[in-house]
Design a protein around this motif. Structure first.
Motif, PDB file in Angstrom:
ATOM      1  N   ASP A  74       0.823  -1.217   0.000  1.00 23.59           N
ATOM      2  CA  ASP A  74       0.000   0.000   0.000  1.00 23.59           C
ATOM      3  C   ASP A  74       0.858   1.268   0.000  1.00 23.59           C
ATOM      4  OD1 ASP A  74      -2.180  -1.673   0.003  1.00 23.59           O
ATOM      5  OD2 ASP A  74      -2.667  -1.370   2.113  1.00 23.59           O
ATOM      6  N   ARG A  75       0.344   2.243  -0.719  1.00 25.67           N
ATOM      7  CA  ARG A  75       0.885   3.603  -0.803  1.00 25.67           C
ATOM      8  C   ARG A  75       2.108   3.721  -1.706  1.00 25.67           C
ATOM      9  NH1 ARG A  75      -0.038   4.259   5.553  1.00 25.67           N
ATOM     10  NH2 ARG A  75      -2.216   4.875   5.515  1.00 25.67           N
ATOM     11  N   HIS A  82      -1.932  -3.453   6.940  1.00 28.13           N
ATOM     12  CA  HIS A  82      -2.137  -3.273   5.507  1.00 28.13           C
ATOM     13  C   HIS A  82      -2.023  -4.593   4.754  1.00 28.13           C
ATOM     14  CE1 HIS A  82      -2.460   1.160   4.982  1.00 28.13           C
ATOM     15  NE2 HIS A  82      -1.908   1.144   6.187  1.00 28.13           N
ATOM     16  N   ARG A  84     -11.984   2.313  10.148  1.00 29.32           N
ATOM     17  CA  ARG A  84     -13.161   3.182  10.138  1.00 29.32           C
ATOM     18  C   ARG A  84     -14.190   2.676   9.134  1.00 29.32           C
ATOM     19  NH1 ARG A  84     -11.388   9.463   9.770  1.00 29.32           N
ATOM     20  NH2 ARG A  84     -13.315   9.385   8.533  1.00 29.32           N
ATOM     21  N   TYR A 115     -14.082   3.942   5.538  1.00 31.98           N
ATOM     22  CA  TYR A 115     -12.894   3.652   4.740  1.00 31.98           C
ATOM     23  C   TYR A 115     -12.987   2.231   4.194  1.00 31.98           C
ATOM     24  CZ  TYR A 115     -10.142   7.669   6.485  1.00 31.98           C
ATOM     25  OH  TYR A 115      -9.673   8.915   6.784  1.00 31.98           O
ATOM     26  N   HIS A 153      -9.920   3.319  -0.442  1.00 27.31           N
ATOM     27  CA  HIS A 153      -9.958   4.712   0.010  1.00 27.31           C
ATOM     28  C   HIS A 153      -8.554   5.323  -0.125  1.00 27.31           C
ATOM     29  CE1 HIS A 153     -10.311   8.169   2.715  1.00 27.31           C
ATOM     30  NE2 HIS A 153     -11.614   8.040   2.631  1.00 27.31           N
ATOM     31  N   PRO A 154      -8.469   6.606  -0.538  1.00 28.70           N
ATOM     32  CA  PRO A 154      -7.154   7.223  -0.722  1.00 28.70           C
ATOM     33  C   PRO A 154      -6.252   7.168   0.506  1.00 28.70           C
ATOM     34  CG  PRO A 154      -8.874   8.610  -1.650  1.00 28.70           C
ATOM     35  CD  PRO A 154      -9.572   7.505  -0.936  1.00 28.70           C
ATOM     36  N   LYS A 155      -6.811   7.168   1.707  1.00 30.54           N
ATOM     37  CA  LYS A 155      -5.997   7.122   2.931  1.00 30.54           C
ATOM     38  C   LYS A 155      -5.319   5.770   3.132  1.00 30.54           C
ATOM     39  CE  LYS A 155      -7.027  11.201   4.901  1.00 30.54           C
ATOM     40  NZ  LYS A 155      -6.017  12.196   5.339  1.00 30.54           N
ATOM     41  N   ILE A 156      -5.841   4.729   2.516  1.00 32.97           N
ATOM     42  CA  ILE A 156      -5.306   3.381   2.721  1.00 32.97           C
ATOM     43  C   ILE A 156      -4.172   3.075   1.757  1.00 32.97           C
ATOM     44  CG2 ILE A 156      -5.879   0.914   2.782  1.00 32.97           C
ATOM     45  CD1 ILE A 156      -7.083   2.652   5.049  1.00 32.97           C
ATOM     46  N   TYR A 196       5.367   7.886   3.290  1.00 28.68           N
ATOM     47  CA  TYR A 196       5.085   9.299   3.025  1.00 28.68           C
ATOM     48  C   TYR A 196       6.327  10.043   2.536  1.00 28.68           C
ATOM     49  CZ  TYR A 196       1.142   7.860   5.881  1.00 28.68           C
ATOM     50  OH  TYR A 196       0.054   7.176   6.379  1.00 28.68           O
TER      51      TYR A 196
END
Length: 246
Positions: free
Chosen positions: A43-44, A72, A91, A94, A98-101, A215
């Motif tokens: 992820d990400r 994840h 949540r 989510y 979802h973009p946050k994941i 990040y």
């Protein structure tokens, strides 16, 4: 007793290869020891598929590597198994895409493009066809903790006051509240990731090695000599002293 540990990878295969070269150089000086990866392979980042295959193939080839399960990793494998799966600790608003994941980036690494912009059912069908069964079974088989000497390695943390063998997977891969703020001695030193920081931090009773690779930060590799912790920076060891507090 020496052990190496690597923080949350999140699809950054080049960073993973780099810190493995640092560990290899340190092992050449000090001797071989296990390498523990504290989870969140996916992820990400840009190449979750590459990370899984690299670690899976390495273990199959006999590398002394431990790869723990992160939240994840659990979300990804369960999403592929069941389009309606929702992690009980996530949540309600989510989903995996979802973009946050960051699941869209993981699917893209398997060739499933624009997953967030298309209907759910065909995206999921493409993902099922694209993700090798060997990758799913590898993720599903990951242990949720590893103990060596006076150190316990987990993805997220522990529920204080509960023996490690009685801990739930939900806590070991998701916990923050009730663990991060606890300053008591846990017995073993707890080495974990999951909660992103700017740099690896030693709190005395625990060491957080998630330095925000997801990040744009670095991927942390540390070496533990008993309960002493050193950050690997190329060919150097830099002590991470137990001076911080939550």
């Amino acid at each position: 007793m020496r052990t190496y540990a690597i923080g949350d990878i999140h699809g950054h295969i080049e960073l993973l290869r780099e810190v493995h070269t640092w560990i290899a150089a340190d092992q050449a000086k000090h001797g071989a020891a296990p390498i523990v990866h504290v989870g969140d392979l996916v992820d990400r980042g840009p190449d979750s598929r590459g990370v899984i295959e690299y670690l899976r193939a390495g273990i199959e080839a006999g590398q002394d590597w431990v790869v723990l399960k992160g939240n994840h990793d659990r979300m990804f494998s369960n999403y592929i198994r069941d389009i309606n799966y929702h992690d009980p600790c996530l949540r309600r608003d989510y989903g995996y895409l979802h973009p946050k994941i960051g699941g869209v980036a993981t699917l893209a690494s398997y060739g499933v493009k624009n997953a967030a912009d298309r209907p759910l059912a065909p995206v999921h069908a493409e993902a099922v066809a694209a993700v090798p069964e060997a990758h799913l079974t590898f993720l599903e088989a990951r242990p949720i903790y590893y103990q060596r000497g006076e150190v316990t390695f987990v993805h997220a943390g522990i529920r204080p006051g509960i023996r490690i063998e009685l801990q739930t997977e939900d806590d070991l891969v998701w916990i923050r509240k009730g663990f991060l703020e606890d300053t008591r001695d846990f017995g073993d030193l707890i080495v974990h990731g999951h909660t992103a920081l700017d740099a690896p931090t030693n709190y005395g009773n625990r060491v957080n090695i998630d330095s925000s690779a997801a990040y744009g930060g670095p991927l942390t590799a540390v070496v533990l000599e008993g309960r002493e912790v050193f950050n690997l920076l190329g060919s150097r060891r830099e002590p991470i002293l137990p001076s911080a507090r939550p």
